[in-house]
Design a protein around this motif. Structure first.
Motif, PDB file in Angstrom:
ATOM      1  N   GLY A 280      -5.209  17.751 -40.900  1.00 49.22           N
ATOM      2  CA  GLY A 280      -4.512  16.519 -40.578  1.00 49.22           C
ATOM      3  C   GLY A 280      -3.247  16.806 -39.797  1.00 49.22           C
ATOM      4  N   ALA A 281      -2.668  15.752 -39.258  1.00 49.21           N
ATOM      5  CA  ALA A 281      -1.422  15.849 -38.505  1.00 49.21           C
ATOM      6  C   ALA A 281      -0.672  14.543 -38.631  1.00 49.21           C
ATOM      7  CB  ALA A 281      -1.693  16.170 -37.039  1.00 49.21           C
ATOM      8  N   ALA A 282       0.647  14.617 -38.666  1.00 47.19           N
ATOM      9  CA  ALA A 282       1.493  13.425 -38.746  1.00 47.19           C
ATOM     10  C   ALA A 282       2.763  13.667 -37.953  1.00 47.19           C
ATOM     11  CB  ALA A 282       1.832  13.089 -40.198  1.00 47.19           C
ATOM     12  N   ARG A 283       3.271  12.593 -37.359  1.00 45.97           N
ATOM     13  CA  ARG A 283       4.512  12.675 -36.598  1.00 45.97           C
ATOM     14  C   ARG A 283       5.384  11.478 -36.956  1.00 45.97           C
ATOM     15  NH1 ARG A 283       8.738  14.068 -34.870  1.00 45.97           N
ATOM     16  NH2 ARG A 283       9.270  14.673 -32.727  1.00 45.97           N
ATOM     17  N   TYR A 284       6.651  11.763 -37.286  1.00 45.44           N
ATOM     18  CA  TYR A 284       7.605  10.742 -37.691  1.00 45.44           C
ATOM     19  C   TYR A 284       8.762  10.703 -36.694  1.00 45.44           C
ATOM     20  CZ  TYR A 284       5.066  11.327 -42.086  1.00 45.44           C
ATOM     21  OH  TYR A 284       4.075  11.434 -43.034  1.00 45.44           O
ATOM     22  N   PHE A 285       9.086   9.506 -36.215  1.00 35.83           N
ATOM     23  CA  PHE A 285      10.155   9.326 -35.228  1.00 35.83           C
ATOM     24  C   PHE A 285      11.209   8.390 -35.797  1.00 35.83           C
ATOM     25  CE2 PHE A 285       6.234  10.033 -32.890  1.00 35.83           C
ATOM     26  CZ  PHE A 285       6.589  10.988 -31.954  1.00 35.83           C
ATOM     27  N   GLU A 286      12.464   8.799 -35.739  1.00 40.01           N
ATOM     28  CA  GLU A 286      13.568   7.921 -36.094  1.00 40.01           C
ATOM     29  C   GLU A 286      14.028   7.196 -34.835  1.00 40.01           C
ATOM     30  OE1 GLU A 286      16.545  10.250 -38.052  1.00 40.01           O
ATOM     31  OE2 GLU A 286      15.747   9.780 -40.041  1.00 40.01           O
ATOM     32  N   LEU A 287      13.758   5.897 -34.746  1.00 39.40           N
ATOM     33  CA  LEU A 287      14.132   5.117 -33.570  1.00 39.40           C
ATOM     34  C   LEU A 287      15.628   4.840 -33.555  1.00 39.40           C
ATOM     35  CD1 LEU A 287      11.230   2.503 -33.537  1.00 39.40           C
ATOM     36  CD2 LEU A 287      11.379   4.688 -32.315  1.00 39.40           C
TER      37      LEU A 287
END
Length: 396
Positions: A280-287
């Protein structure tokens, strides 16, 4: 000529700033009461007497933020014994000896009625319930006792909750590796007996780790052994519900199950073994300061060889599973307040698909693919006591 030299010097300034190294002659840990300094330093993967870049120090801060027994960590550099040398100060905020993780998002399916938390979507976490106590002993050890919920991560493995007593040793042989040994009592209606579990994690680099798990389950009528090996690349900032960073993982899984017929059909003897691959893969971005968006992908392939006294010739099954998820969260606290935890609201959506094929007595049956779409809203609260996620969702 002079103009050329000036241009070369100006071009070199950003590069020098980017490659700046800080020599750490000593690491100090402050505000720690229960957690050993040696454990914190080992989990940062930093060593005294070495030089690190600003990026490497940020990575170390992020790693400590993922530890379930630390709520937050503040990094600061102070002057060392002479010019060019620094003292790295880690000011930590610990969680309490009692801990809990409750992930309770109930989905409603118009065709099946209410579903349990994250059923069929595999959930955001591997366990939807955990609670217990943790005590640090010596310089690098920790004892824990508690209750863990049901693992919903794999196709052919038997899932179970258990009471658990265990010990974790950090910084094995000075390598920054860790090992956890648990003795678990399954919570099963048919009864069960003590079952061992061993987890070993070996760091490959600042953000990469290989984790090997061996798990046994012994209940009345069933004996199960499970082995997994997982490589992971992790730069996320929190242990359960992060707001920034990346996570990539992959690895094989294998299991063996033997049934004796007790508690099932009288006289039925079964044996099955399965192998698979999961990733699996996940990406989190703080806008912004309080807003985060993320996406993730998950996939699994597994094949099971099943033999039973009432199935001549046995049965072979294979499954494929994949899902994609999207999410948005809004923190209710400012960045300064989040040194003591977080409180936020989140919206999530997920689409998953599972297909299965079955071969029995040389006849192949292709199962109907099952597709599930889900949306949910939840409130997440992380404090020194633990992490709570409550919400409701809809599945179709």
């Amino acid at each position: 000529m002079i103009r050329t030299l000036i241009l070369l010097l100006l071009a070199a300034v950003p590069l020098s700033a980017q490659d700046a190294q800080f020599f750490i002659e000593r690491i100090e840990v402050r505000n720690h009461k229960r957690v050993s300094k040696d454990v914190i330093v080992a989990e940062s993967r930093l060593r005294e007497g070495r030089a690190y870049s600003e990026e490497e120090l940020r990575d170390a801060s992020t790693r400590l933020g993922r530890l379930p027994f630390l709520l937050s960590t503040e990094f600061a550099l102070e002057k060392g014994s002479e010019r060019g040398r620094h003292v790295l100060v880690l000011t930590v905020h610990e969680t309490r000896p009692f801990f809990y993780l409750i992930d309770a998002v109930a989905y409603f399916d118009p065709q099946q009625g209410p579903l349990t938390a994250d059923e069929d979507s595999r959930g955001a976490t591997s366990e939807n319930l955990a609670l217990g106590f943790r005590w640090f002993v010596g310089r690098r050890g920790a004892l824990h006792v508690g209750l863990s919920g049901i693992d919903r991560n794999r196709e052919f493995a038997r899932e179970y909750g258990a009471f658990s007593v265990g010990y974790t040793q950090y910084d094995l042989f000075g390598t920054r590796a860790f090992a956890t040994l648990n003795v678990r009592q399954p919570i099963e209606p048919s009864g069960g007996r003590l079952s061992p579990q061993l987890v070993v994690g070996v760091p490959l680099s600042a953000n990469q780790t290989v984790t090997v798990l061996y798990d046994e389950l012994h209940t009345r009528g069933l004996d199960q052994r499970l082995v997994t090996a997982r490589w992971s690349y992790n730069t996320t900032n929190e242990p359960f519900f992060p707001t920034r960073g990346s996570l990539v993982y992959a690895g094989p899984v294998a299991g063996w199950l033997d049934g004796t017929g007790r508690g099932n059909s009288r006289g039925l003897v079964t044996h099955s073994n399965f192998i698979g691959v999961e990733g699996g893969a996940a990406r989190y971005f703080e806008l912004a300061e309080r807003d985060t968006v993320w996406s993730d992908l998950r996939a699994e392939w597994a094949r099971n060889d099943y033999r039973a006294s009432d199935v001549p010739g046995g049965r072979d099954e294979s499954t494929r599973y994949g899902s994609i998820g999207l999410g948005y969260s809004r923190s209710l606290w400012s960045r300064e307040q989040r040194a003591n935890g977080d409180s936020r609201f989140e919206l999530t959506g997920r689409y998953s698909r599972r297909s299965r094929s079955l071969e029995e007595q040389s006849v192949v049956f292709t199962g109907r693919d099952r597709e599930v779409a889900q949306v949910a809203g939840a409130w997440v609260r992380r404090s020194s006591w633990g992490t709570l996620r409550l919400g409701v969702g809809y599945a179709w």
